[in-house]
Design an enzyme around this catalytic site. Sequence first.
Site, short mmCIF file in Angstrom:
data_model
loop_
_atom_site.label_atom_id
_atom_site.label_comp_id
_atom_site.label_asym_id
_atom_site.label_seq_id
_atom_site.Cartn_x
_atom_site.Cartn_y
_atom_site.Cartn_z
N TYR A 144 1.08 -1.75 -0.02
CA TYR A 144 -0.20 -0.04 -0.29
C TYR A 144 0.82 1.11 -0.05
O TYR A 144 1.85 1.47 0.53
CB TYR A 144 -0.51 -0.23 1.42
CG TYR A 144 -1.85 0.86 1.48
CD1 TYR A 144 -1.76 2.15 2.58
CD2 TYR A 144 -2.73 1.58 0.80
CE1 TYR A 144 -3.03 3.02 2.27
CE2 TYR A 144 -3.81 2.05 0.19
CZ TYR A 144 -3.60 3.43 2.05
OH TYR A 144 -4.35 4.48 1.46
N ASP A 239 9.32 3.03 -0.59
CA ASP A 239 8.89 3.09 0.12
C ASP A 239 8.85 3.09 1.79
O ASP A 239 8.11 2.15 1.89
CB ASP A 239 6.52 2.59 -0.65
CG ASP A 239 6.00 3.50 0.42
OD1 ASP A 239 5.05 3.85 0.10
OD2 ASP A 239 6.26 4.23 1.47
N LYS A 267 4.86 9.85 8.55
CA LYS A 267 4.84 9.12 10.26
C LYS A 267 5.66 10.07 10.81
O LYS A 267 5.85 10.83 11.56
CB LYS A 267 4.65 7.61 9.69
CG LYS A 267 3.13 6.98 9.06
CD LYS A 267 3.17 5.73 8.96
CE LYS A 267 2.26 5.04 8.22
NZ LYS A 267 1.14 5.05 8.36
P1 KE4 Z 1 -0.34 8.33 4.88
O1 KE4 Z 1 -1.03 9.14 3.19
O2 KE4 Z 1 -1.46 7.33 4.95
O3 KE4 Z 1 0.61 9.38 4.71
O4 KE4 Z 1 0.62 7.68 4.10
C1 KE4 Z 1 -0.10 5.97 3.38
C2 KE4 Z 1 1.03 5.44 3.19
C3 KE4 Z 1 2.65 5.41 1.85
N1 KE4 Z 1 3.00 4.43 2.26
C4 KE4 Z 1 2.97 3.41 2.96
C5 KE4 Z 1 3.82 2.16 3.30
C6 KE4 Z 1 1.76 3.20 3.76
O5 KE4 Z 1 2.11 3.09 4.91
C7 KE4 Z 1 0.78 3.64 4.41
C8 KE4 Z 1 -0.19 4.32 4.67
N2 KE4 Z 1 -0.75 3.52 5.60
C9 KE4 Z 1 -1.96 3.25 6.60
C10 KE4 Z 1 -1.56 2.33 7.27
N3 KE4 Z 1 -0.88 1.09 6.88
C11 KE4 Z 1 -2.32 4.57 7.30
C12 KE4 Z 1 -2.81 4.47 7.61
C13 KE4 Z 1 -4.68 4.68 7.19
O6 KE4 Z 1 -4.65 4.33 6.27
O7 KE4 Z 1 -5.59 5.50 8.09
#
Ligand code: KE4
Length: 425
Positions: A144, A239, A267
């Site tokens: 993801y 990523d 994060k």
């Molecule tokens: P954000 O747009 O949520 O800040 O980041 C996207 C993203 C990009 N790359 C990786 C490897 C990620 O894990 C994420 C976001 N992670 C999720 C948790 N698995 C965020 C939690 C959510 O979607 O509420």
Amino acid sequence: MNTSKSEALFEKSRKRIPGGVNSPVRAFGSVGRSPLFIDHARGSHITDVDGNTFIDYVCSWGPGILGHAHPEVIEAVQAACTKGLTYGAPTKKELLLAELIHEAMPSVEKVRLVSSGTEAVMSAIRVARGYTGRDFILKFKGNYHGHSDGLLVKAGSAALTTAVPDSGGVPASYTKNTLVALYNDRDSVRELMERYPDQVAAVIVEPVAANMGVVLPEEGFLPFLREITRQYGALLIFDEVITGFRLGMGGAQEYFGIKPDMTTLGKIVGGGMPMAAYGGRAEIMDMVSPVGPVYQAGTLSGNPIATTAGIATLEILKRHPEYYGEIERKAKRLAEAFRERGRKTGEAIWVNQVGSLLCAFFTAGPVQDYDSATASDTKAYAEYFGRMLEQGVYVAPSQFEAMFVSAAHTDEEIEKTCKAILEKV
Ligand code: KE4
């Protein structure tokens, strides 16, 4: 456990906010419960609006490596707020943070700060296409990378649990340039690279997959990706939104000794504030406006409060390299408790753990790719989730997320959690 205030809030929120939440996984959909509305958090604990307090292993999905409301971070943010929240102009702190990122990850020679991991990845992809002049992006099933249109193809995280794995509202034309390979399956990568030898702009990978639960790269997989992207003139994008500053100050690229062409961060880099970053070799990043032809912009990019939180967090981590060994030791202890439960009850539990990241899969395993991860018994996971909540432990409300240990989790809390894992054994 009384959750009446959360339930009442959830009822009202659903009338104003889709699903009552601002991010799908928070709705507790895959664990069949009404979500807890959180009132405050400190250290390793969160407390909901009904006054229930839990040991927190979600850590806001990764940012909370120091625990919640670290005094030094809060103090720095409070002081920064008195100087104004946003200027829309360059500040010294953006340079300081860029230097800290480069110091930790030398492959990131130049970096752009943005406001979310999605924005970081979306921008990195655009730069990779601009730099190579190619259109295709190769991603991995179950990885993801945020919710930008072209990447919502066989995504992980909540996209694994929602009814439609590939999102509605994304025209087929937006994903026709996205190729999907299988994590840890070199042949699936080789086959696509050979089929499109001069069309792949970049391969983007979670160097530790943490959005289908936690799945480690098999020995040689990352070096293979480094080699085959070089061979075909494609960029390798790590990523590291989750692994950056999580597996160590240098993230997965230091942990595994691989130098990607580009890196995305999120994060931890923002210390819990809305901030992320993308960067890489200077010659690649000089494609970005106003230097180069690839446009990317943002009103709150490099926001002075967010950069303050990020700098404070990274400086604490720099001062305390011992934290990484401690949180890894604690994660190993939790992993052992899950394995002990499986041995004693006969339940199928497979655990993957690396550094302070772990995931207990309710399946016999081994779990090393999308298919073996998604073979997990999500009903068993939901029952486990409920048992832990009742015992004051807050874990991810989905089988396909990670468990995070922070520097604020004490050995006593780890032992309490192990006891909860082994409940009724
Ligand atoms: P954000 O747009 O949520 O800040 O980041 C996207 C993203 C990009 N790359 C990786 C490897 C990620 O894990 C994420 C976001 N992670 C999720 C948790 N698995 C965020 C939690 C959510 O979607 O509420």
